[in-house]
Design an enzyme around this catalytic site. Structure first.
Site, PDB file in Angstrom:
ATOM      1  N   GLY A  15       0.781  -1.230   0.000  1.00  0.00           N
ATOM      2  CA  GLY A  15       0.000   0.000   0.000  1.00  0.00           C
ATOM      3  C   GLY A  15       0.812   1.279   0.000  1.00  0.00           C
ATOM      4  O   GLY A  15       0.298   2.334   0.374  1.00  0.00           O
ATOM      5  N   SER A  16       2.063   1.230  -0.478  1.00  0.00           N
ATOM      6  CA  SER A  16       2.852   2.475  -0.438  1.00  0.00           C
ATOM      7  C   SER A  16       2.312   3.511  -1.428  1.00  0.00           C
ATOM      8  O   SER A  16       2.368   4.722  -1.160  1.00  0.00           O
ATOM      9  CB  SER A  16       4.330   2.196  -0.674  1.00  0.00           C
ATOM     10  N   ASN A  17       1.783   3.064  -2.551  1.00  0.00           N
ATOM     11  CA  ASN A  17       1.158   4.035  -3.465  1.00  0.00           C
ATOM     12  C   ASN A  17      -0.127   4.598  -2.856  1.00  0.00           C
ATOM     13  O   ASN A  17      -0.441   5.776  -3.045  1.00  0.00           O
ATOM     14  CB  ASN A  17       0.886   3.386  -4.821  1.00  0.00           C
ATOM     15  N   ARG A  94      -6.061  -8.601  -8.222  1.00  0.00           N
ATOM     16  CA  ARG A  94      -7.176  -9.397  -8.732  1.00  0.00           C
ATOM     17  C   ARG A  94      -7.496  -8.937 -10.140  1.00  0.00           C
ATOM     18  O   ARG A  94      -7.438  -7.741 -10.453  1.00  0.00           O
ATOM     19  CB  ARG A  94      -8.427  -9.205  -7.867  1.00  0.00           C
ATOM     20  N   ASN A 110      -4.737   2.780 -12.894  1.00  0.00           N
ATOM     21  CA  ASN A 110      -3.815   1.799 -12.326  1.00  0.00           C
ATOM     22  C   ASN A 110      -2.391   2.329 -12.463  1.00  0.00           C
ATOM     23  O   ASN A 110      -2.118   3.159 -13.332  1.00  0.00           O
ATOM     24  CB  ASN A 110      -3.936   0.454 -13.053  1.00  0.00           C
ATOM     25  N   HIS A 112       1.607   0.849 -12.896  1.00  0.00           N
ATOM     26  CA  HIS A 112       2.372  -0.351 -13.230  1.00  0.00           C
ATOM     27  C   HIS A 112       3.847   0.046 -13.311  1.00  0.00           C
ATOM     28  O   HIS A 112       4.171   1.067 -13.931  1.00  0.00           O
ATOM     29  CB  HIS A 112       1.892  -0.922 -14.569  1.00  0.00           C
ATOM     30  N   ASP A 148      -3.041  -4.719 -17.734  1.00  0.00           N
ATOM     31  CA  ASP A 148      -1.915  -3.792 -17.930  1.00  0.00           C
ATOM     32  C   ASP A 148      -1.975  -3.105 -19.290  1.00  0.00           C
ATOM     33  O   ASP A 148      -0.955  -2.918 -19.967  1.00  0.00           O
ATOM     34  CB  ASP A 148      -0.566  -4.518 -17.761  1.00  0.00           C
TER      35      ASP A 148
HETATM   36  C1  GRF Z   1       3.676  -1.120  -7.313  1.00  0.00           C
HETATM   37  O1  GRF Z   1       4.948  -1.355  -7.857  1.00  0.00           O
HETATM   38  C2  GRF Z   1       2.668  -0.888  -8.397  1.00  0.00           C
HETATM   39  O2  GRF Z   1       3.193  -0.243  -9.507  1.00  0.00           O
HETATM   40  C3  GRF Z   1       2.260  -2.303  -8.766  1.00  0.00           C
HETATM   41  O3  GRF Z   1       2.251  -3.007  -7.564  1.00  0.00           O
HETATM   42  C4  GRF Z   1       3.130  -2.375  -6.640  1.00  0.00           C
HETATM   43  C5  GRF Z   1       2.311  -2.041  -5.440  1.00  0.00           C
HETATM   44  O4  GRF Z   1       3.094  -1.509  -4.401  1.00  0.00           O
HETATM   45  N1  GRF Z   1       0.999  -2.318  -9.468  1.00  0.00           N
HETATM   46  P1  GRF Z   1       2.396  -0.798  -3.192  1.00  0.00           P
HETATM   47  O5  GRF Z   1       1.402  -1.800  -2.595  1.00  0.00           O
HETATM   48  O6  GRF Z   1       1.688   0.427  -3.703  1.00  0.00           O
HETATM   49  O7  GRF Z   1       3.476  -0.475  -2.227  1.00  0.00           O
END
Ligand code: GRF
Length: 198
Positions: A15-17, A94, A110, A112, A148
């Site tokens: 969940g860092s994003n 998912r 999303n 990626h 993707d």
């Molecule tokens: C990130 O690298 C994102 O680009 C990919 O999955 C990873 C998720 O990381 N889809 P986080 O859970 O947001 O830390």
């Protein structure tokens, strides 16, 4: 100030994003607010952060549903309960039913960790190393039913350095992801980025 867009975030793990988006939205001038975080994994570290940040959360395991469609219908109901206008996928592991993805097309983003269309799917950072490219990065894109895929909103590049391994390259890309995702959401929420089918 115009109303802020109501954004839900879907996660499965770290969940860092998600954290980057929640922190960006703490600024009252940010054009989006985070109205809920959904996880399909009870042990997702991001879920604990969201709870502590005071963001409404919902947890459902896909294993408790008879079909992909039934699980997606439940997600739809949860998103409706939050009056969600936009969905940000942030490490949500998912695949959606075609109906769900089609329903949210133009309203779902999303991120990626590759410069799409290069290196779709799993372990894109290792794919980039294996391909010997000198530049890698991340892509924020509109979600369409194909995995993707979907029109790019924003990309950020990083160099691939001599001696990089999957961990070091992933970390360099992730630092850019945390800037790219809030910026892309800003573009979408203000209407500066608009979905157009490719
Ligand atoms: C990130 O690298 C994102 O680009 C990919 O999955 C990873 C998720 O990381 N889809 P986080 O859970 O947001 O830390």
């Amino acid at each position: 100030m115009p109303e802020r867009k109501r954004v839900a975030i879907l996660i499965s793990g770290r969940g860092s994003n998600m954290v980057a988006l929640i922190e960006a939205a703490r600024d009252p001038n940010f054009p989006a607010e985070i109205v809920g975080v959904f996880s399909n994994k009870a042990d997702a570290p991001g879920l604990a952060f969201a709870r502590e940040a005071g963001v409404p959360t919902a947890l459902r395991s896909h294993k408790d549903f008879a079909s992909r469609e039934a699980f997606d219908a439940e997600i739809c109901a949860i998103l409706a309960g939050w009056n969600t206008e936009l969905v940000c996928l942030a490490g949500f592991m998912r695949i959606f039913s075609t109906g769900f993805a089609a329903n949210w097309t133009g309203r779902m983003l999303n991120i990626h960790p590759s410069l799409l269309p290069a290196f779709k799917g799993r372990k894109p950072q290792q794919q980039a190393l294996d391909a010997g490219v000198t530049e890698a990065g991340c892509t924020v894109h509109w979600v369409i039913p194909e995995l993707d895929d979907g029109p790019t909103i924003l990309q950020r590049t990083v160099p691939v350095l001599a001696g990089d391994d999957e961990a070091s390259l992933s970390a360099r890309i992730l630092a850019e992801e945390h800037k790219a995702y809030p910026e892309a959401l800003r573009l979408v929420a203000t209407g500066a980025a608009v979905y157009r089918a490719d």
